[in-house]
Write a protein that holds these residues in place. Structure first.
Motif, mmCIF file in Angstrom:
data_model
loop_
_atom_site.group_PDB
_atom_site.id
_atom_site.type_symbol
_atom_site.label_atom_id
_atom_site.label_comp_id
_atom_site.label_asym_id
_atom_site.label_seq_id
_atom_site.Cartn_x
_atom_site.Cartn_y
_atom_site.Cartn_z
ATOM 1 N N HIS A 89 0.853 -1.187 0.000
ATOM 2 C CA HIS A 89 0.000 0.000 0.000
ATOM 3 C C HIS A 89 0.891 1.240 0.000
ATOM 4 N N ILE A 93 -1.323 6.338 4.509
ATOM 5 C CA ILE A 93 -2.707 5.890 4.708
ATOM 6 C C ILE A 93 -2.875 5.365 6.130
ATOM 7 N N ASP A 267 -8.354 -4.577 6.688
ATOM 8 C CA ASP A 267 -7.883 -4.449 5.306
ATOM 9 C C ASP A 267 -9.047 -4.423 4.322
ATOM 10 N N LEU A 270 -10.505 -0.977 4.139
ATOM 11 C CA LEU A 270 -9.639 0.106 3.678
ATOM 12 C C LEU A 270 -9.115 -0.066 2.267
ATOM 13 N N PHE A 271 -8.786 -1.303 1.881
ATOM 14 C CA PHE A 271 -8.028 -1.507 0.657
ATOM 15 C C PHE A 271 -8.790 -2.349 -0.358
ATOM 16 N N SER A 297 -6.640 2.393 -2.277
ATOM 17 C CA SER A 297 -7.742 2.875 -1.461
ATOM 18 C C SER A 297 -8.300 4.134 -2.107
ATOM 19 N N TYR A 298 -9.448 4.576 -1.621
ATOM 20 C CA TYR A 298 -10.069 5.792 -2.135
ATOM 21 C C TYR A 298 -10.063 6.856 -1.040
ATOM 22 N N TRP A 400 -10.260 7.346 4.320
ATOM 23 C CA TRP A 400 -9.835 6.261 3.432
ATOM 24 C C TRP A 400 -10.792 5.088 3.541
ATOM 25 N N GLN A 401 -11.088 4.463 2.398
ATOM 26 C CA GLN A 401 -11.973 3.300 2.358
ATOM 27 C C GLN A 401 -11.793 2.553 1.044
ATOM 28 N N ALA A 402 -12.181 1.275 1.067
ATOM 29 C CA ALA A 402 -12.087 0.464 -0.146
ATOM 30 C C ALA A 402 -13.109 0.890 -1.194
#
Length: 452
Positions: A89, A93, A267, A270-271, A297-298, A400-402
């Motif tokens: 990553h 983050i 994870d 987040l990813f 991530s976004y 941050w989030q997936a």
């Protein structure tokens, strides 16, 4: 972030730093190979260094003990802390909050396209890798941070929705980058929102952060120009007796309910997971087109102005009713400590909910939003006094989030419908950026998108 999360992240990053860069946290000695940032001592500098080390609670190794000239003193642990550039990553983050941050968006110059963007990301990645290791920027280092160590410097890169139009890559644009819906509390300035490219710079030293920002701005050359820039800060590491959740400019602990690395779904929240290439779990060609986001991530970025004059007129009791937590320690109004679960159904002697129905903590709680969660990692800002005499200050909100449609959007929609805090804040700028996974050794950030 909570104490537990900060400690988990610090331990994780510390291990990475020691393994990858040889940092000696026991002595405070600078990592091997750090040639640019050696703290040259004088009698007064040694005294200042001693005070700094004492404040940080650490001890620097003596120059004589390392068989070095007496004029060289060790950096404090704040200076020597290093975050790895390469990894699954991108840095910045899950890195613990830094004392100084810069958020900046760029637009590609007219006529610039995929070729120019690829060359730019290559330059930016090379500079970020060097600076994060405490090395000079190739060819044009200004010397601004000459005497400092890496200071936990991180550089994080992201792509806005329009980047894919400019580079002819619309077929590889993730649906998660669809525009955020409008919210009734928005007062957005388009000039300070969105952008083709986004960079987050963070460090525990202001000059180190500025030096990285300036280097990246110069690296842009004729390929891109700054669209907007925002500067923020947090509490300096070592300023409190023990690691704790940061306070925002309202005096509230900010990040208490963040997902924690110890949680089994951390994870996943987040990813972006790897895209299956075969079998029943595999999706259509669309998923293959966004496989470059695996490990990414976004980031939702919002400039949130705090109406501090109005907020500070409230009594402590009223402030705590608005938030739903005690101001002193972040514990729920229903009791316990900061980490205690909210007693959402607890009723007081008067028959009313102890945590009011419109309290910010209640409305934003994951358990009140179907488990929707995001990792909040903000910076505070203060840009002076406005024409009306009120402080232009607040929060550079970064979460941050997936998938923002499962993280930020449902929570913000609910807050928009009845959050008591809304009367004291104003959302003034907004952006959504796809932040790809970390670069492997020999790669630059975004290479799997731009060169596939």
């Amino acid at each position: 972030m909570s104490d537990t999360q900060q400690n988990d992240l610090a331990r994780k990053d510390g291990k990475d730093s020691e393994a990858d860069h040889g940092t000696d946290h026991g002595t405070g000695a600078a990592p091997a190979g750090v040639s640019r940032r050696r703290l040259l001592g004088t009698a007064s500098a040694v005294g200042a260094a001693g005070l700094a080390v004492g404040a940080a609670g650490g001890a620097a190794a003596s120059a004589a003990g390392r068989h070095e000239p007496a004029s060289v003193t060790a950096l404090t642990t704040v200076g020597t802390d290093t975050v790895a550039f390469h990894g699954a990553h991108q840095p910045g983050i899950t890195t613990p909050l830094q004392a100084r941050g810069h958020l900046v968006a760029f637009d590609l110059a007219p006529g610039a396209g995929r070729k120019e963007a690829s060359a730019l990301l290559r330059r930016w990645s090379a500079s970020a890798r060097a600076l994060m290791a405490g090395e000079p920027a190739a060819g044009h280092d200004t010397g601004v941070a000459l005497d400092a160590g890496p200071s936990s410097l991180t550089v994080t890169f992201g792509f806005g929705r329009t980047f894919f139009d400019r580079t002819g890559l619309t077929g590889r644009r993730p649906s998660a980058l669809d525009p955020l819906p409008p919210f009734s509390s928005d007062h957005l300035d388009a000039r300070r929102s969105d952008g083709d490219l986004w960079i987050q710079v963070g460090a525990n030293d202001a000059l180190v952060a500025f030096h990285a920002l300036r280097t990246l701005q110069k690296d842009a050359g004729a390929a891109a120009r700054v669209r907007w820039q925002m500067n923020g800060f947090n509490r300096t590491p070592g300023a409190t007796a023990h690691p704790m959740t940061a306070r925002n400019l309202m005096g509230q602990l900010d990040g208490t309910a963040n997902p924690k690395p110890s949680e089994p779904d951390f994870d996943r929240r987040l990813f972006v997971p790897p895209t299956p290439t075969a079998g029943p779990a595999a999706d259509s060609t669309a998923s293959e087109d966004t496989a470059w986001m695996a490990g990414g991530s976004y980031a939702v970025v919002r400039r949130i102005r705090m109406l501090l004059d109005s907020w500070e007129q409230l009594s402590l009791h009223h402030q705590e009713q608005v938030i739903g937590r005690r101001k002193a320690d972040g514990a729920p109004l229903t009791g316990g400590t900061e980490g205690t679960a909210l007693g959402l159904d607890t009723v007081g002697p008067d028959g009313k909910l102890v945590i009011p129905g419109n309290a910010h903590a209640r409305i934003s709680a994951p358990e009140a939003n179907g488990g929707a969660a995001m990792l909040r990692r903000p910076f505070s800002f203060h840009d002076g006094i406005g024409p009306d005499g009120t402080p232009d200050a607040g929060l550079l909100f970064v979460c941050w989030q997936a998938d923002p449609l499962k993280g930020f959007v449902p929570v913000q929609r609910k807050l928009d419908r009845g959050d008591a805090l809304s009367a004291y804040i104003r959302h003034e700028a907004s952006g959504l950026f796809a932040v790809p996974g970390g670069a492997r050794e020999g790669e630059y950030v975004g290479q799997r998108l731009l060169e596939a």
